[in-house]
Design a protein around this motif. Structure first.
Motif, PDB file in Angstrom:
ATOM      1  N   ALA A   1      15.645   9.205  23.938  1.00 17.65           N
ATOM      2  CA  ALA A   1      15.599  10.126  25.072  1.00 17.65           C
ATOM      3  C   ALA A   1      14.375  11.024  24.994  1.00 17.65           C
ATOM      4  O   ALA A   1      13.746  11.327  26.014  1.00 17.65           O
ATOM      5  N   LEU A   2      13.987  11.443  23.779  1.00 18.64           N
ATOM      6  CA  LEU A   2      12.817  12.304  23.630  1.00 18.64           C
ATOM      7  C   LEU A   2      11.545  11.579  24.040  1.00 18.64           C
ATOM      8  O   LEU A   2      10.666  12.170  24.679  1.00 18.64           O
ATOM      9  N   THR A   3      11.447  10.319  23.692  1.00 20.97           N
ATOM     10  CA  THR A   3      10.262   9.539  24.071  1.00 20.97           C
ATOM     11  C   THR A   3      10.124   9.467  25.584  1.00 20.97           C
ATOM     12  O   THR A   3       9.028   9.658  26.138  1.00 20.97           O
ATOM     13  N   HIS A   4      11.220   9.198  26.276  1.00 23.01           N
ATOM     14  CA  HIS A   4      11.164   9.125  27.740  1.00 23.01           C
ATOM     15  C   HIS A   4      10.908  10.500  28.353  1.00 23.01           C
ATOM     16  O   HIS A   4      10.240  10.603  29.395  1.00 23.01           O
ATOM     17  N   LEU A   5      11.412  11.554  27.720  1.00 22.41           N
ATOM     18  CA  LEU A   5      11.157  12.895  28.232  1.00 22.41           C
ATOM     19  C   LEU A   5       9.682  13.248  28.107  1.00 22.41           C
ATOM     20  O   LEU A   5       9.099  13.855  29.018  1.00 22.41           O
ATOM     21  N   ARG A   6       9.060  12.881  27.004  1.00 17.40           N
ATOM     22  CA  ARG A   6       7.629  13.149  26.836  1.00 17.40           C
ATOM     23  C   ARG A   6       6.798  12.384  27.853  1.00 17.40           C
ATOM     24  O   ARG A   6       5.807  12.903  28.382  1.00 17.40           O
ATOM     25  N   LYS A   7       7.186  11.140  28.126  1.00 15.25           N
ATOM     26  CA  LYS A   7       6.459  10.361  29.136  1.00 15.25           C
ATOM     27  C   LYS A   7       6.597  11.003  30.509  1.00 15.25           C
ATOM     28  O   LYS A   7       5.619  11.121  31.260  1.00 15.25           O
ATOM     29  N   ALA A   8       7.819  11.427  30.849  1.00 14.88           N
ATOM     30  CA  ALA A   8       8.027  12.048  32.155  1.00 14.88           C
ATOM     31  C   ALA A   8       7.291  13.371  32.271  1.00 14.88           C
ATOM     32  O   ALA A   8       6.778  13.722  33.343  1.00 14.88           O
ATOM     33  N   ALA A   9       7.211  14.106  31.174  1.00 17.11           N
ATOM     34  CA  ALA A   9       6.554  15.408  31.211  1.00 17.11           C
ATOM     35  C   ALA A   9       5.050  15.312  31.356  1.00 17.11           C
ATOM     36  O   ALA A   9       4.405  16.245  31.841  1.00 17.11           O
ATOM     37  N   SER A  10       4.468  14.207  30.946  1.00 13.31           N
ATOM     38  CA  SER A  10       3.001  14.075  30.970  1.00 13.31           C
ATOM     39  C   SER A  10       2.515  13.016  31.945  1.00 13.31           C
ATOM     40  O   SER A  10       1.346  12.644  31.907  1.00 13.31           O
ATOM     41  N   CYS A  11       3.372  12.537  32.831  1.00 10.38           N
ATOM     42  CA  CYS A  11       2.991  11.449  33.742  1.00 10.38           C
ATOM     43  C   CYS A  11       3.262  11.827  35.184  1.00 10.38           C
ATOM     44  O   CYS A  11       4.048  11.172  35.880  1.00 10.38           O
ATOM     45  N   GLY A  12       2.676  12.895  35.646  1.00  4.23           N
ATOM     46  CA  GLY A  12       2.783  13.244  37.047  1.00  4.23           C
ATOM     47  C   GLY A  12       1.960  12.303  37.905  1.00  4.23           C
ATOM     48  O   GLY A  12       1.118  11.540  37.425  1.00  4.23           O
ATOM     49  N   ALA A  13       2.183  12.367  39.203  1.00  4.92           N
ATOM     50  CA  ALA A  13       1.460  11.479  40.114  1.00  4.92           C
ATOM     51  C   ALA A  13      -0.043  11.729  40.065  1.00  4.92           C
ATOM     52  O   ALA A  13      -0.849  10.798  40.072  1.00  4.92           O
ATOM     53  N   ARG A  14      -0.451  12.965  39.979  1.00  3.95           N
ATOM     54  CA  ARG A  14      -1.882  13.287  39.921  1.00  3.95           C
ATOM     55  C   ARG A  14      -2.450  12.950  38.548  1.00  3.95           C
ATOM     56  O   ARG A  14      -3.611  12.557  38.430  1.00  3.95           O
ATOM     57  N   ALA A  15      -1.626  13.117  37.489  1.00  2.00           N
ATOM     58  CA  ALA A  15      -2.114  12.809  36.146  1.00  2.00           C
ATOM     59  C   ALA A  15      -2.414  11.321  36.007  1.00  2.00           C
ATOM     60  O   ALA A  15      -3.340  10.920  35.298  1.00  2.00           O
ATOM     61  N   ARG A  16      -1.607  10.482  36.679  1.00  2.00           N
ATOM     62  CA  ARG A  16      -1.857   9.042  36.601  1.00  2.00           C
ATOM     63  C   ARG A  16      -3.176   8.670  37.260  1.00  2.00           C
ATOM     64  O   ARG A  16      -3.788   7.664  36.922  1.00  2.00           O
ATOM     65  N   LYS A  17      -3.633   9.487  38.200  1.00  2.00           N
ATOM     66  CA  LYS A  17      -4.914   9.230  38.865  1.00  2.00           C
ATOM     67  C   LYS A  17      -6.066   9.974  38.197  1.00  2.00           C
ATOM     68  O   LYS A  17      -7.181   9.999  38.711  1.00  2.00           O
ATOM     69  N   GLY A  18      -5.803  10.595  37.071  1.00  2.00           N
ATOM     70  CA  GLY A  18      -6.848  11.314  36.355  1.00  2.00           C
ATOM     71  C   GLY A  18      -7.158  12.671  36.925  1.00  2.00           C
ATOM     72  O   GLY A  18      -8.200  13.250  36.593  1.00  2.00           O
ATOM     73  N   LYS A  19      -6.297  13.212  37.756  1.00  2.00           N
ATOM     74  CA  LYS A  19      -6.512  14.530  38.354  1.00  2.00           C
ATOM     75  C   LYS A  19      -5.628  15.561  37.671  1.00  2.00           C
ATOM     76  O   LYS A  19      -4.587  15.224  37.114  1.00  2.00           O
ATOM     77  N   PRO A  20      -6.029  16.803  37.714  1.00  2.00           N
ATOM     78  CA  PRO A  20      -5.177  17.857  37.117  1.00  2.00           C
ATOM     79  C   PRO A  20      -3.893  18.029  37.919  1.00  2.00           C
ATOM     80  O   PRO A  20      -3.810  17.660  39.089  1.00  2.00           O
ATOM     81  N   ASN A  21      -2.903  18.607  37.282  1.00  2.00           N
ATOM     82  CA  ASN A  21      -1.623  18.841  37.946  1.00  2.00           C
ATOM     83  C   ASN A  21      -1.772  19.876  39.049  1.00  2.00           C
ATOM     84  O   ASN A  21      -2.558  20.826  38.937  1.00  2.00           O
ATOM     85  N   SER A  22      -1.011  19.705  40.106  1.00  2.45           N
ATOM     86  CA  SER A  22      -0.950  20.695  41.167  1.00  2.45           C
ATOM     87  C   SER A  22       0.269  21.581  40.936  1.00  2.45           C
ATOM     88  O   SER A  22       1.175  21.221  40.177  1.00  2.45           O
ATOM     89  N   PRO A  23       0.333  22.756  41.577  1.00  2.00           N
ATOM     90  CA  PRO A  23       1.505  23.623  41.380  1.00  2.00           C
ATOM     91  C   PRO A  23       2.824  22.937  41.699  1.00  2.00           C
ATOM     92  O   PRO A  23       3.839  23.186  41.048  1.00  2.00           O
ATOM     93  N   GLY A  24       2.830  22.043  42.689  1.00  5.07           N
ATOM     94  CA  GLY A  24       4.062  21.351  43.047  1.00  5.07           C
ATOM     95  C   GLY A  24       4.520  20.340  42.020  1.00  5.07           C
ATOM     96  O   GLY A  24       5.681  19.915  42.040  1.00  5.07           O
ATOM     97  N   ASP A  25       3.619  19.930  41.096  1.00  8.61           N
ATOM     98  CA  ASP A  25       4.005  18.976  40.053  1.00  8.61           C
ATOM     99  C   ASP A  25       4.726  19.642  38.886  1.00  8.61           C
ATOM    100  O   ASP A  25       5.381  18.955  38.095  1.00  8.61           O
TER     101      ASP A  25
END
Length: 401
Positions: free
Chosen positions: A126-150
């Motif tokens: 569960a921790l592994t999947h939580l770390r992936k979810a915490a660092s894999c926002g939609a903008r992060a996958r495109k190489g962009k910084p996180n937005s406030p809504g993320d």
């Protein structure tokens, strides 16, 4: 109707008045510190961790909730046109198994189903999947910084429960906000002021340094202002000002816990209602309207039930020599006394009671134990060149007895 209005005003969920900038009149400094941290992290889309500590009943959870609401309004506007950050709040005392916290955060914070057997059996899964979810926002996958809504704000109350039950879990939670590309703003709330000091060596080793905000116990003027702000919404006076002041002073001297102050005021109201009904049954005239207030007599009875009995029972459970030290402190007229002076008084009291006294080093350890229990306050001064260890000053605050 009046009694129901008073009970609503004294309920824990009732919100105190705020100043012009939205900050509460009491705890305004702590509120601004928490709001500045949250608004800065959410507004820039950067992760971070915050540790809020303080004694029980000092308003930590209430101030954090209000700061979150204020910071979200500052970043996104109060109309809610843009996609807002998600806020997840969990009280760790409700967790039967602290290791379930990772799967719970996945479900509430990131909308993932965690009903499989792997999540139940393997905490690291569960921790592994939580770390992936915490660092894999939609903008992060495109190489962009996180937005406030993320951003996802994780608020865990009573996190010291996790440290006592499963220490590694708390380290992993703090590290969530330090991963590259993380979109987690972690807020931990606990009663243990020294929790981060115990965790600090390991937190430094994993590169985690949370921002810390400490809430001290309420003082008498602060408790009185909070109570007056709550009762100001009523149509007329209910408590005698002297009764209210007695309640605030007694609670401030024992714990500074706002919840105890509210409970004592509620108990005094119930005592007043009970006595009024008894007079009505006996046909006794209640007298002038001023006498219908909650007066000192009602408040004294309520404080006796809410404060004095637990304190007296705790003193009765102390070892004999610690009780003798408290008696010696009570016999001293000075507010502050040297340790050697108190020891001399203690030896005289033991001799008159035909009890074998402790040696000085054992006496000093007993004073330290009483200090840890909040019954006296010990403060050592710096040694001068001609002083020995036994000559050090020891401050004993008699209000703590």
């Amino acid at each position: 109707e009046v009694c129901n209005a008073v009970k609503n005003a004294l309920h824990m969920s009732a919100s105190p008045e705020c100043s012009a900038d939205g900050a509460p009149k009491v705890r305004g400094e702590e509120f601004r510190a928490v709001r500045a941290f949250l608004a800065g992290r959410i507004g820039t889309g950067t992760s971070g961790s915050l540790y809020v500590s303080g004694v029980p009943g000092s308003g930590k959870s209430h101030i954090v909730r209000r700061a979150i609401s204020s910071s979200l309004g500052e970043v996104f506007g109060h109309k809610g046109g843009r996609r807002r950050s998600k806020v997840v709040e969990i009280n760790c005392m409700t967790l039967r198994d602290p290791r379930r916290i990772f799967a719970l955060l996945l479900e509430k914070g990131f909308g993932m189903e965690c009903a499989g057997e792997a999540y139940e059996r393997d905490m690291s899964f569960a921790l592994t999947h939580l770390r992936k979810a915490a660092s894999c926002g939609a903008r992060a996958r495109k190489g962009k910084p996180n937005s406030p809504g993320d951003m996802v704000v994780l608020v865990l109350d009573e996190v010291d429960h996790l440290y006592r039950c499963q220490g590694d879990v708390l380290y992993d939670l703090f590290s969530l906000a330090e991963m590259e590309g993380s979109r987690v703003v972690f807020v931990g709330i606990a009663n243990s002021i020294d929790l981060t000091l115990r965790m600090l060596p390991h937190l430094h080793s994993i590169g985690v340094e949370p921002t810390m905000v400490n809430f001290r116990a309420y003082l008498h003027p602060e408790l009185q202002q909070l109570m007056q702000d709550r009762l100001r919404t009523l149509t007329g006076p209910v408590f005698d000002p002297r009764a209210l002041e007695l309640c605030c002073r007694k609670v401030a001297a024992t714990s500074g816990d706002m919840r105890r102050c509210l409970n004592a005021a509620m108990a005094a109201l119930e005592c007043h209602i009970s006595q009024s009904r008894q007079k009505d049954r006996e046909g006794v005239d209640g007298g002038a309207p001023g006498r219908r207030l909650v007066v000192l007599q009602h408040m004294s009875l309520a404080l006796g039930r809410c404060l004095k009995l637990p304190l007296i029972n705790g003193m009765r459970a102390l070892p004999q020599h610690q009780q003798m030290i408290l008696c010696s402190t009570a016999l001293m007229r000075e507010g502050e006394v040297a340790l050697t002076t108190l020891y001399a008084k203690y030896v005289d009291l033991c001799r008159s009671s035909k009890i074998s006294g402790l040696a000085f080093n054992e006496f000093e350890n007993a004073c330290t134990s009483l200090n840890d229990q909040g019954l006296i306050s010990v403060s050592y001064t710096h040694l001068r060149a001609h002083e020995t260890r036994e000559d050090r000053g020891c401050r004993l605050l008699r209000e703590k007895k």
